[in-house]
Design an enzyme around this catalytic site. Structure first.
Site, short mmCIF file in Angstrom:
data_model
loop_
_atom_site.label_atom_id
_atom_site.label_comp_id
_atom_site.label_asym_id
_atom_site.label_seq_id
_atom_site.Cartn_x
_atom_site.Cartn_y
_atom_site.Cartn_z
CG PHE A 1 -1.49 1.14 1.26
CD1 PHE A 1 -2.82 1.34 0.63
CD2 PHE A 1 -1.62 2.19 2.15
CE1 PHE A 1 -3.68 2.59 0.39
CE2 PHE A 1 -2.36 3.38 2.34
CZ PHE A 1 -3.39 3.59 1.25
N GLY A 2 0.70 2.21 -0.82
CA GLY A 2 1.37 3.51 -1.09
C GLY A 2 0.40 4.72 -0.75
CE1 TYR A 3 3.12 7.09 3.92
CE2 TYR A 3 2.48 4.95 4.02
CZ TYR A 3 3.56 6.07 4.19
OH TYR A 3 4.70 5.73 5.11
CB SER B 1 5.95 9.56 -4.49
OG SER B 1 6.86 8.49 -4.05
CD GLU C 1 10.16 1.93 1.14
OE1 GLU C 1 10.05 2.66 1.90
OE2 GLU C 1 10.41 2.30 -0.14
#
Length: 223
Positions: free
Chosen positions: A21-23, A25, A97
């Site tokens: 899940f990206g929030y 860029s 990450e």
């Protein structure tokens, strides 16, 4: 196949899928291959620009600001989940990450707005004990910092502006991040004070980095 068997098969299939899940860029510039995606939200978190960035959106002398999340029982965050092609791609992203970026892992349910679809995804969140953590500042000060920093991936203001524009395009009105919208407005004001239009800081072609995953197309993310 019975209904119970079908449900069990679906659970088993999801357990071997690699959703991220990206929030930030990732929403508008994922930078890696994926086989499926879902636009939706996670509950129990709020987005904050408390993480410093000295590579992509700033420098060691003038660090930029990028998004992280804090736990918030009443909060929700709109973003995008991506299904990675295999475990190799997922492990590479996890290494980048967690072990190199100072982020910690959360497993979250990502829901589409009408709750017609849900996936369980990995989400990376910066922690206060990482070396680039900058923490909370008044939003006026935050806007000034964003409007005056840039790095190898472009202007820090671009990061905020494109994220806010993406959210306005894809999120329903009741899911809009009011704090992000306010920050965008203040950043635009600071840019105009410096003789710039918001579009002046947008870059059409951001640099990308080659993947270290053999035989895969998974690039480092310009956050």
């Amino acid at each position: 196949m019975t209904a119970a068997a079908a449900a069990a098969a679906e659970v088993e299939a999801q357990s071997t899928e690699y959703w991220v899940f990206g929030y930030g860029s990732l929403c508008w510039n994922p930078g890696f291959e994926y086989t499926d995606s879902i636009i939706g939200y996670v509950q129990g978190f709020s987005r904050k620009f408390w993480q410093g960035n000295v590579a992509h959106r700033g420098t060691k002398e003038k660090p930029g600001r990028v998004a992280t999340l804090i736990e918030d029982p009443q909060g929700f965050v709109w973003g995008k989940a991506f299904l990675l092609p295999d475990e190799t791609a997922f492990r590479y992203l996890e290494m980048r990450e967690v072990y190199l970026g100072g982020y910690e892992v959360h497993k979250v349910d990502v829901l589409s707005d009408d709750i017609s679809r849900s996936v369980n995804a990995t989400m990376y969140v910066a922690t206060p004990n990482n070396i680039h953590w900058l923490g909370e500042v008044p939003i006026d000060q935050l806007a000034t910092q964003v409007a005056t920093c840039s790095g190898s991936a472009g202007h820090n203001a671009e990061y905020v502006i494109l994220l806010a524009r993406w959210e306005r395009q894809y999120a329903p009105d009741h899911r809009i991040d009011a704090e992000l919208a306010e920050l965008e407005g203040l950043v635009n004001e600071r840019l105009r004070e410096r003789g710039l239009r918001p579009d002046d800081v947008l870059v059409g072609n951001r640099p990308t980095f080659s993947s270290m995953v053999p035989g895969k197309t998974l690039r480092c993310l310009n956050i």
